[in-house]
Scaffold this motif. Structure first.
Motif, PDB file in Angstrom:
ATOM      1  N   VAL A  61       7.987  -2.542   6.641  1.00 20.58           N
ATOM      2  CA  VAL A  61       8.022  -3.917   6.115  1.00 20.58           C
ATOM      3  C   VAL A  61       7.433  -4.852   7.169  1.00 20.58           C
ATOM      4  N   LEU A  62       6.316  -5.476   6.843  1.00 16.27           N
ATOM      5  CA  LEU A  62       5.586  -6.331   7.784  1.00 16.27           C
ATOM      6  C   LEU A  62       5.429  -7.743   7.222  1.00 16.27           C
ATOM      7  N   LEU A  63       6.488  -8.268   6.628  1.00 21.34           N
ATOM      8  CA  LEU A  63       6.461  -9.628   6.098  1.00 21.34           C
ATOM      9  C   LEU A  63       6.689 -10.637   7.223  1.00 21.34           C
ATOM     10  N   HIS A  64       6.011 -11.771   7.164  1.00 17.39           N
ATOM     11  CA  HIS A  64       6.203 -12.813   8.176  1.00 17.39           C
ATOM     12  C   HIS A  64       6.149 -14.177   7.495  1.00 17.39           C
TER      13      HIS A  64
ATOM     14  N   LEU B 125      -2.784   0.371  -4.099  1.00 18.67           N
ATOM     15  CA  LEU B 125      -2.788  -0.967  -3.524  1.00 18.67           C
ATOM     16  C   LEU B 125      -2.403  -1.985  -4.584  1.00 18.67           C
ATOM     17  N   THR B 126      -1.703  -3.022  -4.172  1.00 19.92           N
ATOM     18  CA  THR B 126      -1.419  -4.130  -5.076  1.00 19.92           C
ATOM     19  C   THR B 126      -2.719  -4.799  -5.508  1.00 19.92           C
ATOM     20  N   GLY B 127      -2.796  -5.159  -6.787  1.00 24.37           N
ATOM     21  CA  GLY B 127      -3.887  -5.999  -7.264  1.00 24.37           C
ATOM     22  C   GLY B 127      -5.185  -5.310  -7.584  1.00 24.37           C
TER      23      GLY B 127
ATOM     24  N   THR C  13      16.317  -9.264   4.586  1.00 25.00           N
ATOM     25  CA  THR C  13      15.930  -8.553   5.804  1.00 25.00           C
ATOM     26  C   THR C  13      14.955  -7.426   5.478  1.00 25.00           C
ATOM     27  N   PRO C  14      14.266  -6.881   6.476  1.00 25.22           N
ATOM     28  CA  PRO C  14      13.409  -5.726   6.228  1.00 25.22           C
ATOM     29  C   PRO C  14      14.157  -4.562   5.583  1.00 25.22           C
ATOM     30  N   ASP C  15      15.410  -4.358   5.969  1.00 24.31           N
ATOM     31  CA  ASP C  15      16.192  -3.272   5.370  1.00 24.31           C
ATOM     32  C   ASP C  15      16.423  -3.522   3.881  1.00 24.31           C
ATOM     33  N   LEU C  16      16.677  -4.772   3.501  1.00 28.67           N
ATOM     34  CA  LEU C  16      16.890  -5.089   2.090  1.00 28.67           C
ATOM     35  C   LEU C  16      15.591  -4.921   1.301  1.00 28.67           C
ATOM     36  N   VAL C  17      14.491  -5.363   1.873  1.00 26.99           N
ATOM     37  CA  VAL C  17      13.190  -5.191   1.216  1.00 26.99           C
ATOM     38  C   VAL C  17      12.901  -3.712   1.011  1.00 26.99           C
TER      39      VAL C  17
ATOM     40  N   MET D 236       0.861  -1.177   0.000  1.00 31.91           N
ATOM     41  CA  MET D 236       0.000   0.000   0.000  1.00 31.91           C
ATOM     42  C   MET D 236       0.898   1.228   0.000  1.00 31.91           C
ATOM     43  N   ALA D 237       0.521   2.235  -0.775  1.00 32.02           N
ATOM     44  CA  ALA D 237       1.319   3.465  -0.825  1.00 32.02           C
ATOM     45  C   ALA D 237       0.402   4.671  -0.789  1.00 32.02           C
ATOM     46  N   THR D 238       0.806   5.675  -0.012  1.00 30.14           N
ATOM     47  CA  THR D 238       0.093   6.950   0.037  1.00 30.14           C
ATOM     48  C   THR D 238       1.166   8.033   0.191  1.00 30.14           C
ATOM     49  N   THR D 239       0.776   9.222   0.603  1.00 30.12           N
ATOM     50  CA  THR D 239       1.723  10.335   0.676  1.00 30.12           C
ATOM     51  C   THR D 239       2.939   9.990   1.532  1.00 30.12           C
ATOM     52  N   ASN D 240       4.079   9.791   0.861  1.00 28.47           N
ATOM     53  CA  ASN D 240       5.365   9.468   1.496  1.00 28.47           C
ATOM     54  C   ASN D 240       5.282   8.347   2.522  1.00 28.47           C
ATOM     55  N   GLN D 241       4.374   7.390   2.264  1.00 28.33           N
ATOM     56  CA  GLN D 241       4.246   6.219   3.121  1.00 28.33           C
ATOM     57  C   GLN D 241       4.080   4.977   2.236  1.00 28.33           C
ATOM     58  N   VAL D 242       4.823   3.923   2.570  1.00 30.95           N
ATOM     59  CA  VAL D 242       4.681   2.634   1.883  1.00 30.95           C
ATOM     60  C   VAL D 242       4.626   1.551   2.953  1.00 30.95           C
ATOM     61  N   VAL D 243       3.650   0.665   2.836  1.00 30.49           N
ATOM     62  CA  VAL D 243       3.527  -0.473   3.741  1.00 30.49           C
ATOM     63  C   VAL D 243       3.606  -1.744   2.909  1.00 30.49           C
ATOM     64  N   ILE D 244       4.524  -2.626   3.267  1.00 35.95           N
ATOM     65  CA  ILE D 244       4.719  -3.896   2.567  1.00 35.95           C
ATOM     66  C   ILE D 244       4.414  -5.021   3.544  1.00 35.95           C
ATOM     67  N   ALA D 245       3.426  -5.843   3.247  1.00 31.32           N
ATOM     68  CA  ALA D 245       2.995  -6.898   4.168  1.00 31.32           C
ATOM     69  C   ALA D 245       2.773  -8.196   3.404  1.00 31.32           C
ATOM     70  N   GLY D 246       2.785  -9.304   4.152  1.00 36.09           N
ATOM     71  CA  GLY D 246       2.515 -10.582   3.513  1.00 36.09           C
ATOM     72  C   GLY D 246       3.256 -11.726   4.153  1.00 36.09           C
ATOM     73  N   GLU D 247       3.251 -12.866   3.433  1.00 37.48           N
ATOM     74  CA  GLU D 247       3.812 -14.095   3.952  1.00 37.48           C
ATOM     75  C   GLU D 247       4.892 -14.593   3.001  1.00 37.48           C
TER      76      GLU D 247
END
Length: 397
Positions: free
Chosen positions: A104-107, A252-254, A73-77, A54-65
């Motif tokens: 980065v909220l990958l698990h 949003l993706t998709g 690592t989260p830093d590399l992502v 998800m992306a909005t004004t100067n914000q990006v959230v990356i989540a998933g499995e």
């Protein structure tokens, strides 16, 4: 009986559209796993990615499995996401590759899903989810794609190339197009409506100014004679489009699944592609269905072909295979269905092997369509090959 004369419209969006920014980031993460996994000694068949952005004004959230090497690592992502945003061209106050806050909220992938998908003992690799997937091909363009979508993509691709080269420095990354095509006796013959909305960096530019900039690229994108004196143009119809990308609208993706496939000219199964590794049949089986439909048409079996595949999570073989030749077939659909099941293994593993999908080839698919593209030397767009045409022709003969 299908109509012979009618109007049909499809739209496309550029790589800078907020939803496409998210698709690109998600697919960059898929590619990252297919690069880093083998480098760390992990079998690419064991990699798993389901990544949403998800992306909005100067914000990006990356989540998933995911399942893969510890080197990711989260830093590399986050770094990979920044490089994607920079490549798209966002260096604006409201959305900047360097300054955006990236979470980065990958698990790890769910063990309950993994036990259904992973091969083990006498069990073959199963589908990553249930669902239906469609493939389509027709003779409206050399690439066997529906004309309205193909040319809507082409307009924006040419504009993007001009922007990236500096030829049109006034344009920004965010853009949309829409093309209405008139069909006569079932054949596309002209464009009646053209819509182009493109971000521009100079606030003083008017819709008339933007039309003067983009018109040559539209003309180059469309077949000769398709633009007539009666063609209606709608260029930046709001009059101003300076704030663009995720700063102007949340992405949003998709969310652009029809843009990704056939522009509404064929059914869609509902599942998005971007951010998913090829165990997810939403992606891989949709690629296989397009591959088979294109080869059916390339073989001369039909002028148009729609294919549906159906899967259940954890089950390897497709539950059903359906073919519709839209009254253009040289043989019965049931015969084509039997032939397709013979010439290609449509299990998830069979599709991945046949099309060579365990590779970092996905970021390039994120904009301008997953279909109607040229197969590439490194395996990209392998589902666009027509190397199965002879086998299909022989099987139905």
């Amino acid at each position: 009986m299908s109509r012979a004369s009618y109007l049909f419209t499809s739209e496309s969006v550029s790589e800078g559209h907020p939803d496409k920014v998210c698709d690109r980031i998600s697919d960059e993460i898929v590619d990252l796993f297919f690069r880093e996994g083998p480098a760390a000694g992990i079998d690419p068949w064991q990699l798993r990615v389901a990544c949403e952005t998800m992306a909005t004004t100067n914000q990006v959230v990356i989540a998933g499995e995911t399942r893969g090497p510890r080197s990711i690592t989260p830093d590399l992502v986050s770094h990979v996401a920044r490089l994607a945003i920079r490549d798209i061209g966002y260096e604006q106050d409201g959305f900047h590759w360097e300054h955006a806050d990236i979470k980065v909220l990958l698990h790890p992938q769910s063990a309950d899903i993994a036990q259904g998908v992973d091969a083990g003992g006498n069990k073959d690799e199963g589908a990553g989810d249930q669902g239906i997937m469609f493939g389509y091909a027709c003779r409206e363009t050399p690439e066997l794609m529906p004309a309205p979508l193909y040319y809507a993509h082409r307009i924006l691709k040419l504009m993007s190339e001009a922007r990236r080269s500096g030829e049109t420095a006034a344009l920004g990354p965010d853009a949309k197009s829409q093309v209405t095509v008139r069909y006569e006796n079932g054949k596309p013959v002209e464009v009646t409506q053209i819509v182009v909305s493109t971000q521009h960096l100079d606030e003083k530019l008017t819709s008339h100014d933007i039309k003067a900039i983009v018109e040559p690229y539209v003309a180059k994108a469309l077949p000769s004679g398709w633009i007539t004196k009666q063609t209606a143009w709608h260029v930046n119809p709001t009059g101003k489009f300076v704030i663009g990308g995720p700063d102007g609208d949340c992405g949003l993706t998709g969310r652009k699944i029809i843009v990704d496939t056939y522009g509404g000219a064929a059914p869609h199964g509902g599942g998005a592609f971007s951010g998913k590794d090829p165990t997810k049949v939403d992606r891989s089986a949709a690629y296989a269905a397009r591959y088979l439909a294109k080869n059916v048409v390339a073989a001369g079996v039909a002028e148009r072909c729609t294919i549906q595949l159906a899967y259940a999570i954890g089950v390897s073989k497709p539950l059903a295979l359906y073919v519709d030749l839209h009254g253009t077939g040289q043989v019965a659909e049931a015969k084509v269905e039997k032939a397709l099941a013979e010439v290609m293994d449509l299990t998830p593993r069979g599709i991945r092997e046949h099309l060579g999908l365990n590779r970092p080839i996905y970021a390039r698919t994120a904009a301008y369509g997953h279909f109607g593209r040229a197969p590439e030397a490194d395996g990209g767009f392998s589902w666009e090959k027509v190397d199965l045409a002879d086998a299909i022709k022989n099987a139905v003969g």
